[in-house]
Design a protein around this motif. Structure first.
Motif, PDB file in Angstrom:
ATOM      1  N   ASP A  46      32.420  40.367  42.603  1.00 61.59           N
ATOM      2  CA  ASP A  46      33.712  41.009  42.840  1.00 61.59           C
ATOM      3  C   ASP A  46      34.340  40.508  44.142  1.00 61.59           C
ATOM      4  O   ASP A  46      35.536  40.211  44.191  1.00 61.59           O
ATOM      5  CB  ASP A  46      33.578  42.528  42.865  1.00 61.59           C
ATOM      6  N   ALA A  47      33.538  40.431  45.194  1.00 65.52           N
ATOM      7  CA  ALA A  47      34.040  39.930  46.477  1.00 65.52           C
ATOM      8  C   ALA A  47      34.450  38.464  46.348  1.00 65.52           C
ATOM      9  O   ALA A  47      35.460  38.034  46.917  1.00 65.52           O
ATOM     10  CB  ALA A  47      32.975  40.094  47.564  1.00 65.52           C
ATOM     11  N   LYS A  50      37.837  38.227  44.456  1.00 68.84           N
ATOM     12  CA  LYS A  50      38.936  38.659  45.330  1.00 68.84           C
ATOM     13  C   LYS A  50      39.284  37.557  46.330  1.00 68.84           C
ATOM     14  O   LYS A  50      40.458  37.250  46.551  1.00 68.84           O
ATOM     15  CB  LYS A  50      38.542  39.950  46.054  1.00 68.84           C
ATOM     16  N   LEU A  53      40.932  34.557  44.552  1.00 72.75           N
ATOM     17  CA  LEU A  53      42.330  34.856  44.295  1.00 72.75           C
ATOM     18  C   LEU A  53      43.157  34.658  45.575  1.00 72.75           C
ATOM     19  O   LEU A  53      44.253  34.068  45.541  1.00 72.75           O
ATOM     20  CB  LEU A  53      42.442  36.295  43.798  1.00 72.75           C
ATOM     21  N   ALA A  54      42.651  35.121  46.703  1.00 75.43           N
ATOM     22  CA  ALA A  54      43.345  34.953  47.982  1.00 75.43           C
ATOM     23  C   ALA A  54      43.484  33.477  48.339  1.00 75.43           C
ATOM     24  O   ALA A  54      44.512  33.053  48.883  1.00 75.43           O
ATOM     25  CB  ALA A  54      42.598  35.701  49.091  1.00 75.43           C
ATOM     26  N   ASP A  76      48.838  37.008  38.815  1.00 75.95           N
ATOM     27  CA  ASP A  76      47.812  37.604  39.659  1.00 75.95           C
ATOM     28  C   ASP A  76      46.683  38.259  38.851  1.00 75.95           C
ATOM     29  O   ASP A  76      45.509  37.919  39.012  1.00 75.95           O
ATOM     30  CB  ASP A  76      48.481  38.620  40.587  1.00 75.95           C
ATOM     31  N   GLY A  80      42.881  36.814  38.412  1.00 78.13           N
ATOM     32  CA  GLY A  80      41.756  37.619  38.903  1.00 78.13           C
ATOM     33  C   GLY A  80      40.693  37.789  37.836  1.00 78.13           C
ATOM     34  O   GLY A  80      39.495  37.641  38.101  1.00 78.13           O
ATOM     35  N   LEU A  84      36.878  36.115  37.909  1.00 82.21           N
ATOM     36  CA  LEU A  84      35.697  36.969  37.745  1.00 82.21           C
ATOM     37  C   LEU A  84      34.874  36.507  36.550  1.00 82.21           C
ATOM     38  O   LEU A  84      33.646  36.392  36.641  1.00 82.21           O
ATOM     39  CB  LEU A  84      36.104  38.434  37.590  1.00 82.21           C
TER      40      LEU A  84
END
Length: 141
Positions: A46-47, A50, A53-54, A76, A80, A84
């Protein structure tokens, strides 16, 4: 849907990486580097997703093209989910970290064609990872 998303990425993200290499500011480069570092430091999928995506959002912003940057808001959620899923199907969810570094480094060095090629390579690798997870008979790279 995945194939259409990959196709869209192939048509936009390499050009965005090349533009970012030409136009990025030091602050924008720092944001890309911070997202890369967050990927490296991620302790779970999950981290990772994220931070991934950033990273891609930061590259689009570094084009200094508001229309390209606004594209991120449209894709977006889909990206994401894609990131994942890609992390979940890989043996090591950080498998693409070196490819992200190649994109970052080409942008840092202001080498647009290297940035374009590195992004294309990253997308192709992600596609291959997902196809392998869906039972493709193609050998891994």
């Amino acid at each position: 849907f995945i194939e259409k998303l990959v196709e869209m990425r192939e048509e936009t993200e390499p050009a965005a990486a090349a533009s970012a290499a030409e136009r990025r500011s030091p602050a924008q480069l720092a944001k890309i580097k911070a997202a890369y570092q967050a990927m490296a430091d991620a302790v779970d999928q999950d981290a990772w997703a994220k931070a991934d995506l950033a990273f891609h959002e930061s590259v689009l912003e570094a084009t200094n093209n508001e229309l390209l940057a606004s594209l991120f808001s449209v894709i977006d959620a889909a990206l994401g989910t894609f990131f994942l899923l890609s992390a979940q199907t890989a043996k090591d969810f950080k498998y693409s970290l070196p490819r992200h570094f190649d994109v970052y480094d080409a942008i840092r060095l202001k080498k647009p064609e290297f940035a374009r090629a590195a992004m294309l390579d990253m997308i192709a690798d992600s596609r291959a990872n997902l196809k392998g997870a869906r039972g493709s008979k193609k050998p891994p790279r």
